[in-house]
Design a protein around this motif. Sequence first.
Motif, PDB file in Angstrom:
ATOM      1  N   ASP A   1       0.819  -1.221   0.000  1.00  0.00           N
ATOM      2  CA  ASP A   1       0.000   0.000   0.000  1.00  0.00           C
ATOM      3  C   ASP A   1       0.849   1.265   0.000  1.00  0.00           C
ATOM      4  O   ASP A   1       0.309   2.374   0.006  1.00  0.00           O
ATOM      5  N   GLY A   2       2.175   1.098   0.029  1.00  0.00           N
ATOM      6  CA  GLY A   2       3.061   2.253   0.037  1.00  0.00           C
ATOM      7  C   GLY A   2       3.318   2.817   1.410  1.00  0.00           C
ATOM      8  O   GLY A   2       3.898   3.893   1.540  1.00  0.00           O
ATOM      9  N   ASN A   3       2.897   2.088   2.441  1.00  0.00           N
ATOM     10  CA  ASN A   3       3.117   2.534   3.813  1.00  0.00           C
ATOM     11  C   ASN A   3       4.445   2.007   4.339  1.00  0.00           C
ATOM     12  O   ASN A   3       4.859   0.884   4.017  1.00  0.00           O
ATOM     13  N   ILE A   4       5.118   2.801   5.158  1.00  0.00           N
ATOM     14  CA  ILE A   4       6.396   2.389   5.730  1.00  0.00           C
ATOM     15  C   ILE A   4       6.154   1.476   6.926  1.00  0.00           C
ATOM     16  O   ILE A   4       5.362   1.804   7.814  1.00  0.00           O
ATOM     17  N   VAL A   5       6.829   0.328   6.930  1.00  0.00           N
ATOM     18  CA  VAL A   5       6.753  -0.605   8.060  1.00  0.00           C
ATOM     19  C   VAL A   5       8.166  -1.002   8.454  1.00  0.00           C
ATOM     20  O   VAL A   5       9.078  -0.990   7.639  1.00  0.00           O
TER      21      VAL A   5
ATOM     22  N   THR B   1       3.470  -9.466   4.015  1.00  0.00           N
ATOM     23  CA  THR B   1       2.781 -10.613   3.419  1.00  0.00           C
ATOM     24  C   THR B   1       3.291 -10.838   2.003  1.00  0.00           C
ATOM     25  O   THR B   1       4.084 -10.043   1.479  1.00  0.00           O
ATOM     26  N   ASN B   2       2.835 -11.896   1.378  1.00  0.00           N
ATOM     27  CA  ASN B   2       3.243 -12.183   0.000  1.00  0.00           C
ATOM     28  C   ASN B   2       2.850 -11.064  -0.954  1.00  0.00           C
ATOM     29  O   ASN B   2       3.519 -10.836  -1.965  1.00  0.00           O
ATOM     30  N   ASP B   3       1.769 -10.372  -0.639  1.00  0.00           N
ATOM     31  CA  ASP B   3       1.319  -9.262  -1.489  1.00  0.00           C
ATOM     32  C   ASP B   3       2.303  -8.095  -1.473  1.00  0.00           C
ATOM     33  O   ASP B   3       2.319  -7.272  -2.380  1.00  0.00           O
ATOM     34  N   ASP B   4       3.115  -8.020  -0.421  1.00  0.00           N
ATOM     35  CA  ASP B   4       4.083  -6.929  -0.305  1.00  0.00           C
ATOM     36  C   ASP B   4       5.370  -7.207  -1.073  1.00  0.00           C
ATOM     37  O   ASP B   4       6.163  -6.293  -1.313  1.00  0.00           O
TER      38      ASP B   4
END
Length: 199
Positions: free
Chosen positions: A13-17, A24-27
Amino acid sequence: MDENGDSQIYNADGNIVKSTESVTNDDLVYVGTLTPKYFGGFFNTFSYKGLSLYVGITYKLGYIFQKPTISQQAGGRNTYYEINEDMANRWREAGDEATTNVPRIGTDANSFVRYRGADIHIQKGDHIRLREVSLTYNIPAKWLNKLLINSGSIGFSANNLGLIWKKNNAGIDPDFIPNSRSLTMSPTPSYNFSLNLNF
């Protein structure tokens, strides 16, 4: 990098973590395969009169490799770092996060895990290599008959001549990626002169 010199990553989603556990795999982003999709070679001998020129060229295309960088290893009460040129560009003080993406020394291990796994270390492995060149001259029989020699040749060969072209911009030979844990060195070029006489 954050203001403390720890690495950060973006999710889908473009958020910093910061926590890799929240990824997740989606990232994840597919960046390529470590195995060349295309490979082969060109091996040919060109002859003209008494001269023979042999050329051996190989290629590997359509793959990637990971550029070596710093790693952090725990050893009992001590922490060890795999030294790399990136160490000189590490975060040292507040404000460095604007000019570097290399974590600070003393950060937690996860910070280096995120850093080592980042796509900034992915390089194209495509390359063309000159394996061998040899030149042979068959000495004319009329020159040899006077010396009671049936046939003869003079030759020169060169092996392991290195890369003709590479796609990566890191100055790394994809077949011989530097690694401080094991001795990985490009083969040294070798040169050979030969004189073959048949009596």
